[in-house]
Design an enzyme around this catalytic site. Structure first.
Site, PDB file in Angstrom:
ATOM      1  N   ALA A 100      -2.714  -1.203  -4.727  1.00  0.00           N
ATOM      2  CA  ALA A 100      -1.816  -0.722  -5.477  1.00  0.00           C
ATOM      3  C   ALA A 100      -0.201  -1.159  -4.487  1.00  0.00           C
ATOM      4  O   ALA A 100      -0.104  -0.379  -3.508  1.00  0.00           O
ATOM      5  CB  ALA A 100      -1.916   0.904  -5.473  1.00  0.00           C
ATOM      6  N   GLY A 149       4.602   6.042  -0.361  1.00  0.00           N
ATOM      7  CA  GLY A 149       3.423   5.494  -0.600  1.00  0.00           C
ATOM      8  C   GLY A 149       2.980   5.847  -1.691  1.00  0.00           C
ATOM      9  O   GLY A 149       3.394   6.206  -2.841  1.00  0.00           O
ATOM     10  N   ASN A 150       1.505   5.517  -1.986  1.00  0.00           N
ATOM     11  CA  ASN A 150       0.830   6.027  -3.101  1.00  0.00           C
ATOM     12  C   ASN A 150      -0.582   6.513  -2.690  1.00  0.00           C
ATOM     13  O   ASN A 150      -1.216   6.372  -1.562  1.00  0.00           O
ATOM     14  CB  ASN A 150       0.719   5.008  -4.270  1.00  0.00           C
ATOM     15  CG  ASN A 150       0.167   3.839  -3.693  1.00  0.00           C
ATOM     16  OD1 ASN A 150      -1.185   3.746  -3.342  1.00  0.00           O
ATOM     17  ND2 ASN A 150       0.801   2.618  -3.516  1.00  0.00           N
ATOM     18  N   ARG A 151      -1.168   7.065  -3.876  1.00  0.00           N
ATOM     19  CA  ARG A 151      -2.637   7.678  -3.439  1.00  0.00           C
ATOM     20  C   ARG A 151      -3.837   6.773  -3.607  1.00  0.00           C
ATOM     21  O   ARG A 151      -4.935   7.170  -3.404  1.00  0.00           O
ATOM     22  CB  ARG A 151      -2.889   8.817  -4.459  1.00  0.00           C
ATOM     23  CG  ARG A 151      -1.977   9.886  -4.511  1.00  0.00           C
ATOM     24  CD  ARG A 151      -2.583  11.041  -5.334  1.00  0.00           C
ATOM     25  NE  ARG A 151      -2.364  10.598  -6.752  1.00  0.00           N
ATOM     26  CZ  ARG A 151      -3.425  10.531  -7.472  1.00  0.00           C
ATOM     27  NH1 ARG A 151      -4.563  10.630  -7.283  1.00  0.00           N
ATOM     28  NH2 ARG A 151      -3.233  10.485  -8.910  1.00  0.00           N
ATOM     29  N   SER A 152      -3.460   5.363  -3.521  1.00  0.00           N
ATOM     30  CA  SER A 152      -4.753   4.531  -3.513  1.00  0.00           C
ATOM     31  C   SER A 152      -5.549   4.673  -2.284  1.00  0.00           C
ATOM     32  O   SER A 152      -5.180   4.764  -1.179  1.00  0.00           O
ATOM     33  CB  SER A 152      -4.369   2.872  -3.654  1.00  0.00           C
ATOM     34  OG  SER A 152      -5.109   2.158  -3.687  1.00  0.00           O
TER      35      SER A 152
END
Ligand code: PMT
Length: 423
Positions: A281, A214-217
């Site tokens: 994102a 995943g990502n930090r969005s």
């Protein structure tokens, strides 16, 4: 755009002043509003009258100042209810920590809280207080609640405070508050009749039943864009990836936490949208296979094969003209913002791209503020400072609404709504 001196002419504006040393700045604010043709009524808390006398405001506005809830006006009507109903907007400046708490809890103890509670007019709140009070979790919770209610917050500034210390909490300057009021009236309803789709948050590509890439969005940027569009009259669909904030009320939320789900939702929604803003994102790669069972620890290296995900916004960019919405992408870049954003604008077939920086001191991801630059085919269109994401969203909509009108061949100042030409 309609923004400017004329936006306030004849508007009924109630300025609510509470008990802060910054109450003196409300005098300038009232003067600025009056000079622009607004009919200004001032309501004061008892504490506010200890900092500035009601006579000062009455002299500026040529109208009585309301400083208690037991007053009747000339026609024996209850003055605060009359004002609450007549107001086109309410501006609470300065708003103390106490006032924020009362508003968030729905408590009424004086003329200011009575008007704010009774009115259905939009409310702009400009807080002013000591830095410790501003950052206190209770204050921040109250501010978040007020935002949820749809109140517009003009953030306090950093500077020297009444205590002599430097920090955040100083009332925004009167021209800044005036700007917020003018923008409110210039914008009201300018997206009416439009269907706007916004994607927000990050995607999560499953590795096994418990793990993902995943990502930090946080979804804050996309949520702010959706909320601002809602407030300007658009019907809004928010396609929500993984978000750490609650989606705004009054928008249709479609959950889509993987790139595949995001693709399906975006491609389904796009042909019905007038404007699509892709702030999500979305993972560029996903594991080739997600294990059905939790991957066990073996001691050996684990190889994960990643395959590219489809470029969703580029697929929308290739849709035929009669179904393709006006298309805005984001570019999240750690370097060469302008070059990379320009390439994405071109390669993905976008009308506009919003460039922002990830990593470093201006990191856009997860933060409450963002410094963005908007690019079109002819180059950069904006030069904005770091701003709270809600303010970024407002500026984006000013720009998008304008470009959308031109792209659809609509006259300047004409209603943007129902502007979609479909065959
Ligand atoms: O959510 P926050 O914490 O508030 O942070 C906001 C943000 C930094 C995530 C946001 O402002 C932002 O920049 N969003 C886009 C992030 C991104 O994926 O950028 P990109 O440069 O990798 O992608 C360019 C564009 O293509 C984006 O509009 C993206 O939505 C889209 N895309 C990307 C990959 C993919 N497979 N399909 C896409 O449509």
């Amino acid at each position: 755009m309609m923004e400017g001196a004329g936006a306030l002419a004849g508007r009924r504006i109630v300025v609510g002043v509470s008990g802060s040393i910054a109450a003196y700045k409300a005098v300038t604010l009232v003067r600025l509003l009056s000079e622009r043709g607004a009919v200004v009524d001032v309501a004061m808390t008892a504490a506010a009258t200890r900092f500035v006398g009601p006579l000062t405001f009455a002299s500026l506005t040529h109208r009585p100042v309301l400083d208690n809830v037991f007053e009747l006006d000339a026609d024996q009507q209850i003055a605060h209810i009359e004002l609450a109903e007549a107001a086109d907007a309410i501006v609470l400046a300065p708003a103390t920590a106490n006032l924020l708490g009362q508003l968030a809890a729905g408590l009424v103890s004086d003329a200011v809280t009575a008007i704010a509670c009774a009115s259905r007019a939009p409310v702009i709140v400009a807080p002013a207080m000591d830095a410790g009070m501003w950052t206190n979790p209770a204050t921040q919770r109250n501010v978040a609640t007020l935002r949820d209610f749809g109140y517009l917050i003009v953030e306090p500034e950093v500077g020297t405070l009444a205590s002599g210390l430097t920090g955040v909490g100083r009332l925004a300057e009167p021209p800044t508050i005036l700007d917020a009021v003018e923008r409110l009236f210039a914008r009201a309803g300018d997206l009416e009749g439009l269907h706007v789709v916004v994607s927000a948050g990050g995607t999560r590509e499953p590795l096994d039943p418990v793990r993902f890439i995943g990502n930090r969005s946080s979804g804050k940027m996309g949520a702010a864009i959706a909320e601002a569009a809602r407030d300007r009259g658009a019907s809004v669909t928010l396609i929500a990836g993984a978000m750490s904030v609650t989606p705004p009320r009054g928008v249709t939320v479609v959950d889509a936490t993987t790139a595949a789900a995001m693709r399906e939702s975006v491609l389904r929604a796009a042909p019905q949208a007038d404007i699509l803003v892709m702030a999500a994102a979305i993972a560029d790669f996903a594991p080739a296979r997600a294990s059905q069972h939790k991957i066990k620890r073996s001691g050996a290296n684990l190889q994960i094969e990643l395959v590219p995900n489809p470029d969703i916004v580029a697929e929308v960019g290739e849709m035929p003209d009669d179904v393709r919405p006006f298309l805005i992408g984001f570019a999240a870049e750690s370097d060469d913002l302008e070059t990379n954003a320009a390439a994405k604008l071109r390669d993905k077939g976008l009308d506009l791209i919003v460039g922002n920086v990830v990593g470093g001191p201006f990191d856009a991801i997860g933060s409450d503020e963002n410094k963005v630059t908007v690019f079109a085919a002819e180059g950069a269109l904006s030069d904005w400072p770091m701003l709270p994401k809600r303010q970024v969203a407002e500026r984006l909509w000013d720009l998008i609404a304008d470009r959308y009108r031109h792209a659809r061949g609509m006259a300047e100042g004409a209603e943007t709504g129902r502007g979609r030409r479909r065959s």
